[in-house]
Every structure is written in structure tokens, then in C-alpha cells.
Design a protein around this motif. Sequence first.
Motif, PDB file in Angstrom:
ATOM      1  N   TYR A   1       0.844  -1.170  -0.150  1.00 21.19           N
ATOM      2  CA  TYR A   1      -0.079   0.109   0.010  1.00 21.19           C
ATOM      3  C   TYR A   1       0.938   1.430   0.076  1.00 21.19           C
ATOM      4  N   PRO A   2       1.983   1.522   0.667  1.00 18.99           N
ATOM      5  CA  PRO A   2       2.709   2.516   0.553  1.00 18.99           C
ATOM      6  C   PRO A   2       3.160   2.993  -0.869  1.00 18.99           C
ATOM      7  N   MET A   3       3.311   2.035  -1.553  1.00 15.55           N
ATOM      8  CA  MET A   3       3.770   2.315  -3.093  1.00 15.55           C
ATOM      9  C   MET A   3       2.506   2.850  -3.783  1.00 15.55           C
ATOM     10  N   LEU A   4       1.419   2.293  -3.582  1.00 16.68           N
ATOM     11  CA  LEU A   4       0.221   2.622  -4.232  1.00 16.68           C
ATOM     12  C   LEU A   4      -0.224   3.922  -3.772  1.00 16.68           C
ATOM     13  N   LEU A   5      -0.374   4.180  -2.278  1.00 19.52           N
ATOM     14  CA  LEU A   5      -0.767   5.477  -1.824  1.00 19.52           C
ATOM     15  C   LEU A   5       0.282   6.568  -2.119  1.00 19.52           C
ATOM     16  N   ASN A   6       1.560   6.324  -2.372  1.00 16.07           N
ATOM     17  CA  ASN A   6       2.427   7.439  -2.635  1.00 16.07           C
ATOM     18  C   ASN A   6       2.944   7.997  -3.724  1.00 16.07           C
ATOM     19  N   MET A   7       2.349   6.968  -4.674  1.00 16.82           N
ATOM     20  CA  MET A   7       2.864   7.146  -6.222  1.00 16.82           C
ATOM     21  C   MET A   7       2.612   8.639  -6.541  1.00 16.82           C
TER      22      MET A   7
ATOM     23  N   SER B   1      12.481   5.686  12.080  1.00 16.18           N
ATOM     24  CA  SER B   1      13.654   5.741  11.205  1.00 16.18           C
ATOM     25  C   SER B   1      14.145   7.043  10.710  1.00 16.18           C
ATOM     26  N   GLY B   2      13.266   7.898  11.132  1.00 17.88           N
ATOM     27  CA  GLY B   2      13.709   9.420  10.719  1.00 17.88           C
ATOM     28  C   GLY B   2      13.893   9.737   9.389  1.00 17.88           C
ATOM     29  N   GLN B   3      13.388   8.717   8.416  1.00 18.37           N
ATOM     30  CA  GLN B   3      13.219   8.833   7.018  1.00 18.37           C
ATOM     31  C   GLN B   3      12.018   9.464   6.525  1.00 18.37           C
ATOM     32  N   SER B   4      12.053   9.618   5.114  1.00 20.92           N
ATOM     33  CA  SER B   4      10.486   9.986   4.622  1.00 20.92           C
ATOM     34  C   SER B   4       9.488   9.068   4.657  1.00 20.92           C
ATOM     35  N   SER B   5       8.347   9.411   5.124  1.00 19.94           N
ATOM     36  CA  SER B   5       7.125   8.532   5.141  1.00 19.94           C
ATOM     37  C   SER B   5       6.698   7.955   3.583  1.00 19.94           C
ATOM     38  N   VAL B   6       7.304   8.758   2.343  1.00 14.16           N
ATOM     39  CA  VAL B   6       6.864   8.591   1.075  1.00 14.16           C
ATOM     40  C   VAL B   6       7.750   7.171   0.475  1.00 14.16           C
ATOM     41  N   ARG B   7       9.317   7.358   0.563  1.00 10.96           N
ATOM     42  CA  ARG B   7       9.780   6.440  -0.009  1.00 10.96           C
ATOM     43  C   ARG B   7      10.338   5.378   0.989  1.00 10.96           C
TER      44      ARG B   7
END
Length: 178
Positions: free
Chosen positions: A4-10, A138-144
Motif C-alpha cells: 500500500y505505501p507504493m500505491l498510496l504515495n505514487m 527511522s527518521g526517514q521520509s514516509s513517502v519512499r
Amino acid sequence: MLNYPMLLNMSTIIITGNLGSAASAGVVLSMFTVGGMVAGAIFGKLYQITSKFAMSVGMFMVALGMAFVNYANSIMLLIAGTTFVGIGFGIIMPSVMMILGMIAPPAGFTAASGIVMAFMNLGGFVSPYYMALLARISGQSSVRFPIFFAMIIYGISALIYTLTRLKAPPSTTAPGAS
């Protein structure tokens, strides 16, 4: 939950990366469905060839697709990535149902497949919370980053599944096999 993250963030990936427009996102995401259709068309033959490793093939395809999506800097790479994810997922789901059919008694298959689908939909529901949690931890982007995480999890899962199936006796690879 991992897909879902791939689908939601495309759309966000495409717009923030100046890779295209909302229409481009629609085309890219539709390739997930096209990939699933391709997998459906080839699943029977693939299963005959790979038998107990069909699930591994699907997970490796999804991991490869997630890698394309995570590192993409063009629409063509995103299209390739979502197509691979669609093909992989289109192999994984029938493989899960095949395995379920082998281990569940005929009278319990309906309930077992319903439970599988319920958990799949639960994964879609919790996905935004999972993405936020991953970003916070993680402190990373919630997109990638969730896409990168999915790539790693699918890759590790494929490796573990492959190794366990190498040691599996032949009687667990097909219904009625001895």
C-alpha cells in the motif's frame, strides 16, 4: 500492508520528483493492475515450472519492482516497477490460495480464505499508520522509506521461503503427491 505505501504515495513521488502529473500517476498505477493480469495469464504455466517455488518467484518480483519504484527517477522506471510489483503480487495471491487449498480441509477452505482476505484488507487499513510509524522510528521520509522497507522485507522473505522450500519434502509441494 507492504504494498500500500507504493500505491498510496505514487502521486506524491511523481509530483514532488517533477516526473509528471496526476494523469501520469494514473497510468503508472494502472500498470500494477496490468501486471496482475499478466501474472494471472501465466500463473498456471509458471506454477507447473516452478511448483513449490512460485511464491518465491512472486516475492522476488515484488522486491525487484519495489527497488525500481524506490530508486526511480523517471516515469518509465516507475511504470516498470509497478508492473513488476503487479506481476509479483499476481503470483503471490494465487500461490497463497494454492497452499491454503493444500493444507486446509475442503470444508474449512472457505473460512480460511476469508481469514486471509480479512487480514489482507486489515493491512490496507493499517498501512497509513504503519508508514507514519516507520517514518518516526527511522527518521526517514514516509513517502519512499516504506517502499524501501517493503523491498527489503520481500527480498528477505523470498530468500527464507526459498531456503525452507529447498528442504521441504516433495509430499508438501502438490496435492496428492507422495
